[in-house]
Structures are given as C-alpha cells and as structure tokens.
Design a protein around this motif. Sequence first.
Motif, PDB file in Angstrom:
ATOM      1  N   ALA A  96       8.281   4.583   1.633  1.00 16.60           N
ATOM      2  CA  ALA A  96       9.188   3.517   1.203  1.00 16.60           C
ATOM      3  C   ALA A  96       9.977   2.921   2.362  1.00 16.60           C
ATOM      4  N   SER A  97      10.220   3.721   3.406  1.00 20.11           N
ATOM      5  CA  SER A  97      10.992   3.246   4.558  1.00 20.11           C
ATOM      6  C   SER A  97      10.113   2.576   5.602  1.00 20.11           C
ATOM      7  N   GLY A  98       8.832   2.351   5.290  1.00 17.36           N
ATOM      8  CA  GLY A  98       7.921   1.735   6.251  1.00 17.36           C
ATOM      9  C   GLY A  98       7.490   2.699   7.330  1.00 17.36           C
ATOM     10  N   GLY A 140       3.506  -1.781 -12.457  1.00 15.60           N
ATOM     11  CA  GLY A 140       2.295  -2.140 -13.190  1.00 15.60           C
ATOM     12  C   GLY A 140       1.056  -2.168 -12.326  1.00 15.60           C
ATOM     13  N   SER A 141       1.195  -2.559 -11.040  1.00 13.48           N
ATOM     14  CA  SER A 141       0.030  -2.671 -10.168  1.00 13.48           C
ATOM     15  C   SER A 141      -0.542  -1.317  -9.761  1.00 13.48           C
ATOM     16  N   GLY A 142       0.253  -0.238  -9.951  1.00 14.98           N
ATOM     17  CA  GLY A 142      -0.237   1.087  -9.563  1.00 14.98           C
ATOM     18  C   GLY A 142      -1.314   1.625 -10.476  1.00 14.98           C
ATOM     19  N   LEU A 164       1.031   5.233   1.332  1.00 16.51           N
ATOM     20  CA  LEU A 164       1.237   4.288   2.438  1.00 16.51           C
ATOM     21  C   LEU A 164       0.468   2.978   2.258  1.00 16.51           C
ATOM     22  N   GLU A 165      -0.116   2.768   1.082  1.00 22.33           N
ATOM     23  CA  GLU A 165      -0.930   1.578   0.841  1.00 22.33           C
ATOM     24  C   GLU A 165      -0.295   0.594  -0.135  1.00 22.33           C
ATOM     25  N   GLY A 166       0.957   0.800  -0.512  1.00 24.04           N
ATOM     26  CA  GLY A 166       1.617  -0.095  -1.456  1.00 24.04           C
ATOM     27  C   GLY A 166       1.918  -1.448  -0.841  1.00 24.04           C
ATOM     28  N   LEU A 197       6.617   4.848  -5.591  1.00 27.24           N
ATOM     29  CA  LEU A 197       5.784   5.963  -6.049  1.00 27.24           C
ATOM     30  C   LEU A 197       4.773   5.499  -7.086  1.00 27.24           C
ATOM     31  N   ALA A 198       5.213   4.693  -8.043  1.00 25.30           N
ATOM     32  CA  ALA A 198       4.325   4.222  -9.106  1.00 25.30           C
ATOM     33  C   ALA A 198       3.206   3.355  -8.542  1.00 25.30           C
ATOM     34  N   GLU A 199       3.515   2.519  -7.553  1.00 24.31           N
ATOM     35  CA  GLU A 199       2.493   1.643  -6.976  1.00 24.31           C
ATOM     36  C   GLU A 199       1.460   2.436  -6.178  1.00 24.31           C
ATOM     37  N   GLU A 200       1.920   3.462  -5.448  1.00 24.39           N
ATOM     38  CA  GLU A 200       1.017   4.178  -4.549  1.00 24.39           C
ATOM     39  C   GLU A 200       0.288   5.343  -5.215  1.00 24.39           C
ATOM     40  N   THR A 201       0.894   5.977  -6.211  1.00 28.13           N
ATOM     41  CA  THR A 201       0.260   7.138  -6.852  1.00 28.13           C
ATOM     42  C   THR A 201      -0.031   6.917  -8.327  1.00 28.13           C
ATOM     43  N   GLY A 202       0.412   5.790  -8.874  1.00 25.49           N
ATOM     44  CA  GLY A 202       0.105   5.449 -10.257  1.00 25.49           C
ATOM     45  C   GLY A 202       0.799   6.332 -11.278  1.00 25.49           C
ATOM     46  N   LEU A 203       0.290   6.280 -12.490  1.00 26.85           N
ATOM     47  CA  LEU A 203       0.853   7.048 -13.592  1.00 26.85           C
ATOM     48  C   LEU A 203       0.791   8.548 -13.317  1.00 26.85           C
TER      49      LEU A 203
END
Length: 379
Positions: free
Chosen positions: A50-52, A247-249, A257-259, A279-285
């Motif tokens: 999240a911090s780049g 939603g995109s996750g 690191l791909e969000g 977290l939701a975007e990079e690892t999903g549900l």
Amino acid sequence: MPRDFQWKLPGAHLHLKKKEGLLTRIHLDGWLLVALLGLMGCGLLILYSASGSSMQVTLAQIYRFGLALVVMLVVAQVPPRYMRRWAIWVYLATLLALVAVLIIGIDAKGAQRWLVMAGFRFQPSEMMKLALPLMLAAYLSQRHLPPSWKHLGAAACILALPVLLIARQPDLGTSLLVAAAGLVVLFMAGLSWRIIFSFMVLALSALPALWWVMHDYQRNRVLTFLNPERDPLGTGWNIIQSTTAIGSGGLQGKGWLEGTQSRLEFLPERHTDFIIAVLAEETGLIGVTLLLALYLVIIWRGLLIAMSAVGTFSRLLASAVVFTFFVYVFVNIGMVSGLLPVVGVPLPLVSFGGTSSLTLMAGFGVLMSIHTHNSLLNK
C-alpha cells in the motif's frame, strides 16, 4: 458490596484452564499472542504494498509494533486490582491531555487532535478509548449493580466529558468510538433494556438538531454516504475509488504488489484508512476472508477471557476492550465498502499508525493480565 455478575459461556473455563507455563508466568496468553503476531505480519505485507514498496514506511511500522508489544507486555504484568486502583488517575491524566489538545495541540488537515511531547506526536483521544472504560469499570464495580439512576447519572458525566472534548477538536468519528467503549461497560453492568431503549429514542430524536451543529465537512460526509455520485471528483472520490478497488479484486485478486488502483495512486489514504481496499484488490475475497478470520480468532479469544474473568471489574473492562476492537474493525470495513460514512477510523494493526496501535496493544495487555493473574490465583 456490588452484586457480582457471573456470565456463562459453555466450555469457557475448560478452554482457558491451562497448565502453568512460561507464557503464563510472564502473563501472556499464547493463543491471543500468536493471533496478534499473525495479524501484525499480515499488516506489514499489506502496508509494504500500500505504501508503494516503501521500506521506510514499513520499518517505521515495525518499530511501532515493537514498541506496542513492549507496552502490552508491561501492562500485562499489572494485576487487575492495581488497574482498578489507578483508574481515576489514568482517566484524569488523559482528560487533561484532551484539554491541552484544545489549547496547544497541533493543527493538521483542519483538525486539532495531536500533542507533541519529547519529540513524539500522539493523539490523547486514542488513549481515552482505554482510559474511559477503565474508569467506568472501576466506578461501577464498587456499586450495586444494575446501577441506580444516581450512579447512572454519575457514569454518564464520566462518559460525556471526554466525548465532548474529542468532538470539539473536531473528531466526530473518534468521539463516537469512545462513547461506544463507555456504553458497552454500562450495558454489561446490567443496564435495563427499558433504559437502553429510552436512550435510543432520545438519541434518534436529537439527530435533526445534530445536523445543525455539525461542521460542513461532516455534513458532506453524510451526504456523500447517501449518494457518492453527487460529487464524484470531490467528496465522493474516496469511496468511489475504494469500492472500485474492492470490486476489481474478484475472488483471487490481481496479485501482491499488482494493484492498479493503489499503484497508480487513484486510491486515497491507501496506507491508512483505506488499506483494506488494497488487500481486496490484490488478494481478492480469499485474502479479505483470511484477514477477517484472524480478527474473529482474536475477538473470540477475548470473549472467552472476558466471560471467564473473576470479579465485576475484570469482566466489565475485558468486555469493553474486546468490543472496542470489534467496533474498530466493523467501522473501518463498513466505511471503506460504502456501508457507513467515512469517519477516519484505521484498520486495527494493519493501517499505518502509532497511537492507535499502542492503545490497542495496551488493551490486549489488560486482557492478558486479567486472564493470567486469574489463572495463577486459581492454582
């Protein structure tokens, strides 16, 4: 002498009765400690992304976690009877700090919420989330329960003072969380449903009046919650980007690191309040479910400790600590997903921050003290 309430949970004493070992002797609960360390580890991985991929931010959080663990260990050594004895001084010191914030506090982002001492910046309002239930538990445990109207009025004054001071900063979100931490103590003290319902009706009837005393940015938050699309490039930007990232996750996410929402800086406050969207975007549900499972383990263990505690003070205080932690998680996730207005509440032990982590870990130190001192007492 107060009437002592004994709460029952099937199997609670069975699960908590352990043979004395090293952790018990240093007043740490193994199950709770492992779950907290696991949550911190996950939090660091999420924060790094999240911090780049900033090692500076990640190392700063590691330092804060280390300090928070030391605070937890120190607090765990204090027997509950001393906590009850010192409760009024902790409460008064934190109350004075809240007054100092209004006089000499640091202004940031339009709010005056921080103090600086010895080069360390902290929020006294975060400390009140523990100091208030500590004071209320100490006060009510020495009275006949359920509390009389006289004692209820005194407890209401103890609760109202810090809540009003925090709201004056202004920090409506934290003031509501502090109020919730105090109210759960009153509820667990045996407050009748008739009184609770009366207060709920009174609070609902006061909502229209509250609207006129709110600041403009607070009104905008409520209006944005009701309709984020009313100002998509302004006040609605945060929640629109947050829900887009979640939603995109999908089920499995885009990968660590791909969000894109966070990496391309569409997502605001991505390493603090909105970190679960990363977290939701990079690892999903799947990733979000695993994180929630960790939170549930911590909450369940805390409930076992609270319901097995000996003495009214210990049970009231332990319940408030667990409930406060739950509200932190619930409000942050509800806020980020658009189910609640944005109020600036961090995700416990995952969002970047210092004072909130210290306060939370001090609370878990209280839980461990209540459990282990009780266990040693019964040997």
